[in-house]
Design an enzyme around this catalytic site. Structure first.
Site, PDB file in Angstrom:
ATOM      1  N   SER A   1     -84.549  61.290  36.301  1.00  0.00           N
ATOM      2  CA  SER A   1     -84.033  60.099  36.999  1.00  0.00           C
ATOM      3  C   SER A   1     -83.801  58.878  36.127  1.00  0.00           C
ATOM      4  O   SER A   1     -83.233  57.892  36.603  1.00  0.00           O
ATOM      5  CB  SER A   1     -84.976  59.710  38.139  1.00  0.00           C
ATOM      6  OG  SER A   1     -84.824  60.591  39.219  1.00  0.00           O
TER       7      SER A   1
ATOM      8  N   LYS B   1     -86.245  48.436  39.518  1.00  0.00           N
ATOM      9  CA  LYS B   1     -86.006  49.511  40.497  1.00  0.00           C
ATOM     10  C   LYS B   1     -86.875  49.272  41.734  1.00  0.00           C
ATOM     11  O   LYS B   1     -88.029  48.855  41.611  1.00  0.00           O
ATOM     12  CB  LYS B   1     -86.351  50.854  39.838  1.00  0.00           C
ATOM     13  CG  LYS B   1     -85.956  52.088  40.662  1.00  0.00           C
ATOM     14  CD  LYS B   1     -86.269  53.388  39.908  1.00  0.00           C
ATOM     15  CE  LYS B   1     -85.838  54.618  40.713  1.00  0.00           C
ATOM     16  NZ  LYS B   1     -86.136  55.885  39.998  1.00  0.00           N
TER      17      LYS B   1
ATOM     18  N   SER C   1     -82.233  59.377  39.993  1.00  0.00           N
ATOM     19  CA  SER C   1     -82.369  58.442  41.085  1.00  0.00           C
ATOM     20  C   SER C   1     -82.217  56.978  40.666  1.00  0.00           C
ATOM     21  O   SER C   1     -81.997  56.134  41.521  1.00  0.00           O
ATOM     22  CB  SER C   1     -83.727  58.616  41.760  1.00  0.00           C
ATOM     23  OG  SER C   1     -84.777  58.225  40.878  1.00  0.00           O
TER      24      SER C   1
END
EC number: 6.3.5.7
Lengths: 521, 95
Positions: free
Chosen positions: A211, A79, A187
């Site tokens: 998330s 990420k 997210s």
């Protein structure tokens, strides 16, 4: 050779160690899959092909000598929130344009030390603020799953071959995919899409209010947010420091256990990192859950929840009961206050953490006539709408005269939420079962959610309580809705009892199976 | 509680975010929607409850007060938009 990207981490690990495949081969397979799929799915914001090849080569050298680490040669996606030395690290924000840290986050350093290969950086909501991956400066990520319809098709009568065989006709059902693009959740939408679409073997992610777990549920993948303090936050771009935790997204429960073991550590560089040895999570998989007490919180049955979510929950209860668990009804009375308290605490912490983006030390700078105008113009241009909204809320609730009414009240409510959990655990409950999300994946540019930020926030209604209390939570796929989209269940455990979550999630996985999207990209 | 346009502009100034008239108007509506949502916290009885100060009950880790890192001036400024001899450059602050 069969498609190497289809191997789970545990399968690839066995083949790499058994010298049936090489790290270079599997890395090349992923790099070409990314090449083909990324224009359609937008999961990666930076692909580090050269580095991946170098790392794979080094892995192969170690594997040949039988010196491979726990993740030797396993290609992962990272990420964009994790600091990776010399590589794109921008939290998918415009304000961090061009930022390449000169250090490595503890979590990724742990992964490389165990032999993992970095494929690239994954798309996400800007500064991890969002539930649909639509707030990224790099554009939305597309869910590899699409809605489908079951059609009944009448088979034509056919004549075949010399024998003059005549088929009698009849009907069959077939699924046809709808073209509408769906969000992967957020997210960690890039992480979830990349794992689900076979663009990495597993991915790192972070979870501040859901998330990891919400995108995992939306893509039929497994995601665990460990206990606060289990993974070091050092080197991860901060959003809300008292809520942020790193964790993996993986294709099955075992892979998630393998990844978490490598990601977690005790780190002197993070004062909230907890001094506890990291257990072998994988060893918990397959252990019977006979006699385990599973709590079902009545407050998670919310108004307007679709029937299929309730049905999924009941299925989960039945699976665990069949495996010998004792099912008990429990109450977590402050559940409904978790989301409003979160929308004070998280923006307050974010407004402090994001004060550092001022156009001086890194990233974007927009010139102004004086330093204040430079700050204001830089931040106006650098932050997207959702980020600005949260900084504004945070600044307001922390401003003179409002601190007690908002922030202090929210932190007190937070203690009550935590106490609710402590009470049920003290009463002997081992693990809590809830739905992971109140719905399946929704469409890109959903008009209702665009018009009302609170509607988007409601996506995290079942996950946010866990962050507020600092507990571990796992989302595990449990079935498909009538439109063929994946749905997940969530298990919540006692602090640092991630093993119980893997043990129980494995039972659900065994009953439900695993889910892969039909390839259209 | 709700905010008006003036308050939004003041908060934007505190947050060092330039906002146009149009931005401020839009934000007023959005912020009021969120503040309306969090309003329900007022109905919770918190008498005798302290605020959460530590997520995991643990003592703050301390280390020896010694230098463990440093001599990295070039690294520190490496990502800055404007520097000179390992200093960050900013518009003139003092006349």
């Amino acid at each position: 050779m069969s498609d190497l990207t289809r191997l789970t981490i545990s399968q690839a690990r066995a083949k790499l160690r058994g010298k049936e495949i090489t790290a270079t081969e599997i890395t090349e397979a992923y790099l070409s899959a990314i090449d083909r799929a990324n224009p359609a799915l937008n999961a990666y914001v930076a692909v580090t092909g050269d580095r991946a090849r170098d790392m794979a080569k080094a892995s192969d050298a170690r594997l040949v000598k039988g010196e491979g680490g726990a993740l030797e040669g396993i290609p992962l996606g990272i990420k964009d929130l994790f600091g990776t030395e010399g590589v794109h690290t921008q939290a998918c924000s415009h304000v961090l344009d061009g930022f390449k840290p000169l250090y490595e986050s503890t979590v990724t350093a742990n992964l490389w030390a165990d032999g993992a290969v970095m494929l690239g950086k994954l798309n996400m909501d800007e500064f991890a603020m969002g539930s649909s991956n639509e707030t990224s400066y790099y554009g939305p990520v597309i869910n590899p799953w699409r809605r489908s319809r079951l059609d009944t098709v009448v088979m034509p009568t056919t004549h075949q071959g010399d024998g003059g065989f005549v088929s009698a006709g009849g009907t069959k059902t077939q699924r046809s995919l709808d073209n509408a693009q769906l969000v992967p959740g957020g997210s960690s939408g890039g992480s979830a899409t990349a794992v689900s679409a076979f663009l990495c073997a597993g991915a790192t992610a972070t979870d501040t209010g859901g998330s990891i777990r919400q995108p995992a549920a939306f893509t039929g993948t497994v995601g665990i947010k460990p206990t606060y303090g289990r993974c070091s936050r050092w080197g991860i771009v901060a959003f809300a420091s008292s809520l942020d935790q790193a964790g993996p997204i993986a294709r099955d429960v075992r892979d998630a256990a393998i990844l978490l073991r490598s990601m977690a550590s005790v780190d002197p560089k993070d004062t909230t990192s907890v001094d506890r040895p990291v257990p072998d999570y994988e060893a918990a998989i397959g252990k019977p859950i006979k006699g385990m007490k599973v709590g079902i919180p009545k407050e998670y049955r919310v108004d307007g929840m679709p029937e299929e979510i309730e049905a999924l929950w009941q299925k989960g209860i039945a699976w665990l009961r069949d495996a010998g668990a004792e099912i008990v009804d429990i109450s977590l009375p402050h559940t409904k206050y978790a989301l409003p308290a979160y929308y004070i605490v998280a923006p307050a912490e974010a407004s402090s953490n994001l004060a550092r983006y001022d156009g001086v030390r890194y990233g974007l700078r927009v010139p102004g006539k004086d330093i204040v105008e430079m700050y204001e113009k830089t931040r106006a241009a650098g932050f997207g709408r959702e980020v600005k909204r949260r900084i504004m809320i945070g600044t307001y609730v922390l401003s003179a005269g409002y601190y007690d009414a908002y922030y202090l009240q929210a932190q007190k409510v937070r203690n009550l939420i935590k106490r609710d959990f402590e009470n049920v655990f003290a009463a002997g409950v081992d693990v809590i079962l809830t739905p992971a999300t109140p719905s399946a994946a929704f469409g890109i540019a959903d008009e209702d959610m665009a018009a009302d930020p609170v509607k988007m926030y409601l996506n995290d209604i079942f996950t946010v309580t866990v962050n507020m209390a600092g507990l571990p939570g796992i989302a595990v796929p449990a079935g498909l809705d009538p439109k063929g989209l994946p749905l997940g269940l969530q298990l919540i455990g006692r602090p640092f009892e991630e093993e119980t979550l893997f043990q129980t999630a494995a039972v659900i996985e065994q009953a439900a199976g695993t889910f892969q999207p039909e390839k259209w990209w | 509680m709700s905010v008006d346009l003036q308050t939004v502009k003041r908060v934007a100034r505190l947050a060092r975010i330039a906002v146009s008239e149009e931005d401020a108007e839009r934000m007023t509506g959005e912020l009021n929607a969120i503040l309306g949502f969090v309003e329900q916290l007022n109905e919770v009885d918190v008498s005798g409850v302290g605020p959460m100060t530590s997520v995991t009950p643990m003592e703050m880790k301390k280390r020896q007060d010694v230098v463990t890192d440093g001599n990295k001036a070039a690294d520190i400024v490496a990502n800055a938009p404007a520097t000179e001899e390992n200093f960050f450059l900013v518009p003139k602050v003092v006349e």
